[in-house]
Design an enzyme around this catalytic site. Structure first.
Site, PDB file in Angstrom:
ATOM      1  N   ALA A  20       0.857  -1.195   0.000  1.00  0.00           N
ATOM      2  CA  ALA A  20       0.000   0.000   0.000  1.00  0.00           C
ATOM      3  C   ALA A  20       0.884   1.232   0.000  1.00  0.00           C
ATOM      4  O   ALA A  20       1.700   1.419   0.900  1.00  0.00           O
ATOM      5  CB  ALA A  20      -0.886   0.016   1.242  1.00  0.00           C
ATOM      6  N   LYS A  21       0.707   2.024  -1.027  1.00  0.00           N
ATOM      7  CA  LYS A  21       1.487   3.269  -1.119  1.00  0.00           C
ATOM      8  C   LYS A  21       0.562   4.378  -0.658  1.00  0.00           C
ATOM      9  O   LYS A  21      -0.473   4.631  -1.285  1.00  0.00           O
ATOM     10  CB  LYS A  21       1.893   3.454  -2.581  1.00  0.00           C
ATOM     11  CG  LYS A  21       2.565   4.747  -2.935  1.00  0.00           C
ATOM     12  CD  LYS A  21       2.844   4.704  -4.441  1.00  0.00           C
ATOM     13  CE  LYS A  21       3.682   5.844  -4.933  1.00  0.00           C
ATOM     14  NZ  LYS A  21       3.111   7.150  -4.723  1.00  0.00           N
ATOM     15  N   VAL A  22       0.937   5.015   0.446  1.00  0.00           N
ATOM     16  CA  VAL A  22       0.056   6.028   1.035  1.00  0.00           C
ATOM     17  C   VAL A  22       0.845   7.303   1.334  1.00  0.00           C
ATOM     18  O   VAL A  22       2.071   7.280   1.431  1.00  0.00           O
ATOM     19  CB  VAL A  22      -0.595   5.523   2.355  1.00  0.00           C
ATOM     20  CG1 VAL A  22      -1.470   4.302   2.111  1.00  0.00           C
ATOM     21  CG2 VAL A  22       0.445   5.229   3.428  1.00  0.00           C
TER      22      VAL A  22
END
Ligand code: FBP
Length: 260
Positions: free
Chosen positions: A176-178
């Site tokens: 997950a790129k947040v």
């Protein structure tokens, strides 16, 4: 969720994705300060640094440049993307199939989900097909999980970013790129919400060297697994020096102040 520690995009449990889809997402504006960054060739060279576990690009750039770098760079195909010229509710066109990404040599798939957009339902259904196709090939799936659109008043609120990380888990992403939620404590919560999904920070616009590295250090200390970064690497005069420093902070646990 599938085990991805043995995949090409992971080094010692961590991930450093060099992002270069800005020509589509932001257009020439991102290349203005450093005109040579408009040339993908230089970015592919940068991506040969040992610290970089994958280079994220769109299909057209992959078709044109990846054949010359397939031995030295791991390709992460960013499978959807939209230009800044689009003024509608947040959405992202699927520009490539998983089959074609594999044909081009991709070893991972990237997908943007705009949770909270009026198009979220369609995007989640697109993600379902892409995630399942990627599973057939055993490829890791990285979700650019960016809550945006009519349902989202403030996309930098820690709770919103934690929700973005949770969406990645619920929908079956592996990474997950947040966005950074503002503090190490808030990042710990984001990581908790993601369960076994590897949480990586999105780089953002170019900032001071030390401030940037300290932010990465705090992500790692919070249990994050690295970074997906574009401008904070390739907009610098010394991209290689920044990657050397990131290598120390991400893989060797060196404090930012020492690595800078
Ligand atoms: P940066 O590190 O330069 O922010 O790149 C990461 C990234 O997610 C790119 O993949 C993408 O093109 C861009 O940021 C999207 O930025 P924005 O937040 O403006 O949509």
């Amino acid at each position: 969720m599938q085990p991805i520690d043995d995949s090409a995009i992971v080094r010692d449990g961590n991930v450093l994705i060099l992002a270069y889809d800005h020509g589509l997402e932001h257009g020439p504006a991102d290349f203005k300060g450093v005109p040579e960054t408009a040339d993908p060739e230089g970015i592919f060279e940068t991506a040969t640094h040992d610290a970089v576990t994958a280079l994220a690009v769109q299909k057209g750039v992959a078709e044109a440049y990846y054949p010359s770098y397939s031995d030295d760079v791991t390709l992460l195909m960013k499978i959807n993307g939209t230009s800044n010229l689009w003024m509608g509710e947040h959405d992202s066109a699927v520009n490539c199939t998983v089959d074609y990404a594999v044909e081009l040599g991709a070893e991972a798939i990237g997908f943007t989900l705009y949770g909270g957009s009026n198009h979220e339902v369609d995007m989640a259904e697109e993600f379902r097909d892409i995630q399942e196709a990627a599973r057939d090939y055993g490829l890791p799936v990285v979700m650019w999980s960016y809550p945006r659109g009519q349902g989202v008043k403030n996309d930098s609120k820690p709770d919103v970013i934690a929700y973005a990380a949770r969406q990645a888990l619920e929908l079956g992403a592996d990474v997950a790129k947040v966005k950074y939620p503002g503090s190490q404590g808030a990042m710990e919560d984001v990581v908790r919400m993601a369960g076994p999904v590897k949480v990586v920070m999105s780089g953002g616009s170019k900032t001071d060297d030390l401030a940037f590295l300290e932010r990465v250090e705090s992500v790692m200390d919070a249990g994050g697994k690295g970074l997906a970064v574009g401008r904070n690497v390739w907009q610098r005069d010394d991209s290689e020096g920044m990657l050397d420093a990131l290598e120390q902070v991400i893989y060797e646990g060196v404090p930012a102040a020492d690595a800078v």
